[in-house]
Write a protein that holds these residues in place. Sequence first.
Motif, short mmCIF file in Angstrom:
data_model
loop_
_atom_site.label_atom_id
_atom_site.label_comp_id
_atom_site.label_asym_id
_atom_site.label_seq_id
_atom_site.Cartn_x
_atom_site.Cartn_y
_atom_site.Cartn_z
N ARG A 6 7.38 3.55 2.37
CA ARG A 6 7.52 3.35 3.81
C ARG A 6 7.73 1.87 4.15
O ARG A 6 8.61 1.53 4.95
N GLU A 46 0.83 -1.20 0.00
CA GLU A 46 0.00 0.00 0.00
C GLU A 46 0.86 1.25 0.00
O GLU A 46 0.53 2.26 -0.61
N ASN A 47 1.97 1.21 0.71
CA ASN A 47 2.87 2.36 0.80
C ASN A 47 4.31 1.85 0.66
O ASN A 47 5.02 1.69 1.65
#
Length: 459
Positions: free
Chosen positions: A219, A215-216
């Motif tokens: 990160r 999703e990210n």
Amino acid sequence: MGFGIHGRIGIVRYSLDSQIDCIQLRVGLRRHSVMGAVLFYFLCSVRPICAELASTYPRDGGLFEWVKEAYGEKFGFLVSWLNWTSKIFWYTSFLTFLTINVSFAINMPELSENKTFVLIMSLAVFWILSFISTKGMTFGKIFTNLGALGSTVPAVLLILMAFGAAIFFDRPSASVYTVETMTPVLNWDSLGAISSVMFAFAGSELTANFVTEMENPKRDFPRAIFIAAAVVAGIYMLGSVAITMIMPTDQITASQGILVSLAAISAWFGIGSWFIQLVALGITFSMVGAIILYIASPVKMLFGSVKNGIFPESMTRTNSRNIPERAVYLQAILVTVIILAFQFIPSVDAIYNVLVTMTALTALFPYVLLFMSYIKLRKTRPDEERPYEISKNTGTAVSVATLVLIVTVIGIICSAAPVMPTWEDNLIYEAEMIFGAVVVIGAGLGLWSRFVKKTGFKE
């Protein structure tokens, strides 16, 4: 639960699976454990580099696509060729280790030193799994899921039992640990160990596939890499120490180290042979799944991605499951020839050591092209959209890749370090390794030259 956590788990799980290879290293386990861990932290840069390339060029082909983007079809083919030929040797070493685990799983460890058993079992397993791989990956995933912990639980149990016996039951250690014995030593043996550690983590570009499921990724991917590095380096160091606590270093073999050590400490605790059988069975399931999943991948990259005309159409034609079936069977024939050829080597452990060394040398060549491609793409396409990148600063990214490239080149040189007892043996050893590498690269370039002359292809 989103893809983010699945991606992180996948990366850590893949990294842990590679520890079975690391903990099998025979040479200088005590002195090289720290060196290997530091080297692995540095090599973790490979994964973010591959993640950036995978997110920037999200197409099937992996190494082939990335190198082709930088240097064109010729070098795209060459990296696919080198990747496939290195896997040919990897299969044979992996099959040797698999048959050893089977012998322990059926409670007949003496078969692990029987060359006839190893030969028949290796050939039977590879041909059966090659046939299965042409039918798709579903069956292989079943074995991978069932045996996912089979490659990590043994290492963890080994560590807990070795340290537990020493701390709580005052079991004497088979090795003495001092500042001197734990200090890395730079000699021919340690150079050979460095290349073996690097080989144990070859294939780390596969974890880059998880970046598109996160999703990210900016990160989550670096976080997953940090967790994997910490856990794997810890297991590598502690596992190496645990083995040498249980057995003297001169009694540790590369192909049986972890199982023999577990058997020894289990006997000390009074645990029956069923325990080793269970551990060996778990490792076997994990390895069967890995072999199935790996058999078709390099074949698809080489025979399915390169230009039509390099290989006969019969070799590149895919079946209903998009697998070049005849190429898979050609690969099985080549592996069979290699396995039969190595029957002239005196012992099973010698076979395992030679195969791992040869694989370490050939498996690292594609990474030279990989890092060179990354450096070129960052320099020549600084404004290209990169969903994930190791650094927004081109200079920083190029510097990281350059350092990893240098380490890879050093690893290739170290793979050919003289390790034989006499000058004459080393001369033969070096000639065989260097000649083998020249033949593999030369054959690839020869195939491309033949294709260009036949078709008049121009980039």
